[in-house]
Design an enzyme around this catalytic site. Sequence first.
Site, PDB file in Angstrom:
ATOM      1  N   GLU A 229      -2.066  -5.764   8.152  1.00  0.00           N
ATOM      2  CA  GLU A 229      -1.372  -5.213   9.333  1.00  0.00           C
ATOM      3  C   GLU A 229      -2.219  -5.546  10.558  1.00  0.00           C
ATOM      4  O   GLU A 229      -3.347  -5.071  10.682  1.00  0.00           O
ATOM      5  CB  GLU A 229      -1.200  -3.704   9.183  1.00  0.00           C
ATOM      6  CG  GLU A 229      -0.272  -3.337   8.032  1.00  0.00           C
ATOM      7  CD  GLU A 229      -0.030  -1.840   7.917  1.00  0.00           C
ATOM      8  OE1 GLU A 229      -0.415  -1.086   8.842  1.00  0.00           O
ATOM      9  OE2 GLU A 229       0.535  -1.424   6.898  1.00  0.00           O
TER      10      GLU A 229
ATOM     11  N   ASP B  42      -1.467  -6.391  -0.822  1.00  0.00           N
ATOM     12  CA  ASP B  42      -1.508  -5.695   0.470  1.00  0.00           C
ATOM     13  C   ASP B  42      -2.906  -5.117   0.668  1.00  0.00           C
ATOM     14  O   ASP B  42      -3.350  -4.276  -0.122  1.00  0.00           O
ATOM     15  CB  ASP B  42      -0.468  -4.567   0.439  1.00  0.00           C
ATOM     16  CG  ASP B  42      -0.063  -4.119   1.823  1.00  0.00           C
ATOM     17  OD1 ASP B  42      -0.519  -4.724   2.808  1.00  0.00           O
ATOM     18  OD2 ASP B  42       0.731  -3.162   1.911  1.00  0.00           O
TER      19      ASP B  42
ATOM     20  N   ASP C 149       0.831  -1.214   0.000  1.00  0.00           N
ATOM     21  CA  ASP C 149       0.000   0.000   0.000  1.00  0.00           C
ATOM     22  C   ASP C 149       0.866   1.265   0.000  1.00  0.00           C
ATOM     23  O   ASP C 149       0.345   2.379  -0.109  1.00  0.00           O
ATOM     24  CB  ASP C 149      -1.006  -0.001   1.165  1.00  0.00           C
ATOM     25  CG  ASP C 149      -0.353  -0.106   2.521  1.00  0.00           C
ATOM     26  OD1 ASP C 149       0.888  -0.100   2.609  1.00  0.00           O
ATOM     27  OD2 ASP C 149      -1.105  -0.182   3.531  1.00  0.00           O
TER      28      ASP C 149
ATOM     29  N   LYS D 275      -1.574  -9.578   2.534  1.00  0.00           N
ATOM     30  CA  LYS D 275      -0.892  -9.083   3.737  1.00  0.00           C
ATOM     31  C   LYS D 275      -1.840  -8.150   4.491  1.00  0.00           C
ATOM     32  O   LYS D 275      -2.481  -7.290   3.886  1.00  0.00           O
ATOM     33  CB  LYS D 275       0.394  -8.346   3.349  1.00  0.00           C
ATOM     34  CG  LYS D 275       1.114  -7.752   4.545  1.00  0.00           C
ATOM     35  CD  LYS D 275       2.485  -7.246   4.181  1.00  0.00           C
ATOM     36  CE  LYS D 275       2.520  -5.826   3.662  1.00  0.00           C
ATOM     37  NZ  LYS D 275       2.006  -4.795   4.580  1.00  0.00           N
TER      38      LYS D 275
ATOM     39  N   GLU E 158       8.051  -5.330  10.909  1.00  0.00           N
ATOM     40  CA  GLU E 158       8.606  -4.041  10.479  1.00  0.00           C
ATOM     41  C   GLU E 158       9.146  -3.248  11.664  1.00  0.00           C
ATOM     42  O   GLU E 158       8.470  -3.114  12.700  1.00  0.00           O
ATOM     43  CB  GLU E 158       7.520  -3.228   9.737  1.00  0.00           C
ATOM     44  CG  GLU E 158       8.045  -1.889   9.244  1.00  0.00           C
ATOM     45  CD  GLU E 158       7.146  -1.191   8.234  1.00  0.00           C
ATOM     46  OE1 GLU E 158       6.215  -1.822   7.687  1.00  0.00           O
ATOM     47  OE2 GLU E 158       7.393   0.014   7.988  1.00  0.00           O
TER      48      GLU E 158
HETATM   49  O1  KIV Z   1       3.318  -1.430   1.860  1.00  0.00           O
HETATM   50  C1  KIV Z   1       4.513  -1.737   1.894  1.00  0.00           C
HETATM   51  O2  KIV Z   1       5.288  -1.413   1.004  1.00  0.00           O
HETATM   52  C2  KIV Z   1       4.979  -2.519   3.038  1.00  0.00           C
HETATM   53  C3  KIV Z   1       6.442  -2.806   3.145  1.00  0.00           C
HETATM   54  C4  KIV Z   1       7.201  -1.593   3.503  1.00  0.00           C
HETATM   55  C5  KIV Z   1       6.682  -3.921   4.091  1.00  0.00           C
HETATM   56  O3  KIV Z   1       4.205  -2.906   3.839  1.00  0.00           O
END
Ligand code: KIV
Length: 299
Positions: free
Chosen positions: A130, A98, A59, A128, A197
């Site tokens: 968070e 993401d 993202d 992914k 992270e």
């Molecule tokens: O969105 C992203 O690019 C990320 C990475 C920095 C791990 O989550």
Amino acid sequence: MGSSSGHSNTPQGLEKPVTLRTIRRMVESGDPFAALTCYDATSARWFQQAGVPVLLVGDTAAEMILGLPGTIHAPLDFMLTITAAVRRGAPNCLLMGDMPFLSYQVDEAEAIRNAGRFMVEGQADCVKLEVDGTFSGLVSQMNRAGIPVIAHIGSRPQQVKHDGGYRSFGRTAAEASRLIEDARRLEEAGATMLLIEAVPSEVTQAIVDCTSIPVIGCGAGTACHGQVVVTQDLMGLTPWQPAFASPLVDMGAEFVALGQKWIDRVKTGNLGEHPYKMAPGETLGDPGEVARRAPQQSH
Ligand code: KIV
């Protein structure tokens, strides 16, 4: 992978699709895997050729591509569009989609439907999210639905307003214990991998030691099985870069040189041999006559 050893990144690129099983095998044999953010088909094609096994359509595209002030601004449909674009460019890379802000936090049914869109419309291999331990119910539901989840813990940029800014995580014993507990709960709920992270390396090591799934780090030290960074940092295109993602090339200078060379070409008319010619036997004749014959534009 493109070599007889099966794991090294070779110039031949990735001849076979990288799957979660491939990644697990790399982890088992102690072969660290590289991951990069990627937001478009052209870059994806070159990264596949380089042999980069994992691409994350992060993202961070909100900032890197759209120029928005933070990742919370990444629109869901935009993320799906670019995930599909990266897949078209790199059919053999393991592709992580993401899930953007509020595409999975509101309710579980909506989260699973949106995750499914990443798998179907975006052709991602996994999504992914968070999260912390409180999301283990959602992770377990996604797992049940057949959606592999990468649980992103530690610093979570989608929490930036809540935290009052970006910050590292796990620097106190209490916070480190919470993080380790989160990692355990998320693995137990069925997370396929962890992404950590901005966490001190000893805390990362403790997480690696007490879990058995692959761990990707982004500023989390070398204990991780794989490493991901924002590609634009490595390219030297961002205003500053964290130490763990210092530039490998100076693409900023290359862009400036390219822009200046093109200006020069345009000004000198040095455009190479013109490729388009009138068909054989065709001529314009008298240019004045042609202009008189041309249909008048009505305004
Ligand atoms: O969105 C992203 O690019 C990320 C990475 C920095 C791990 O989550």
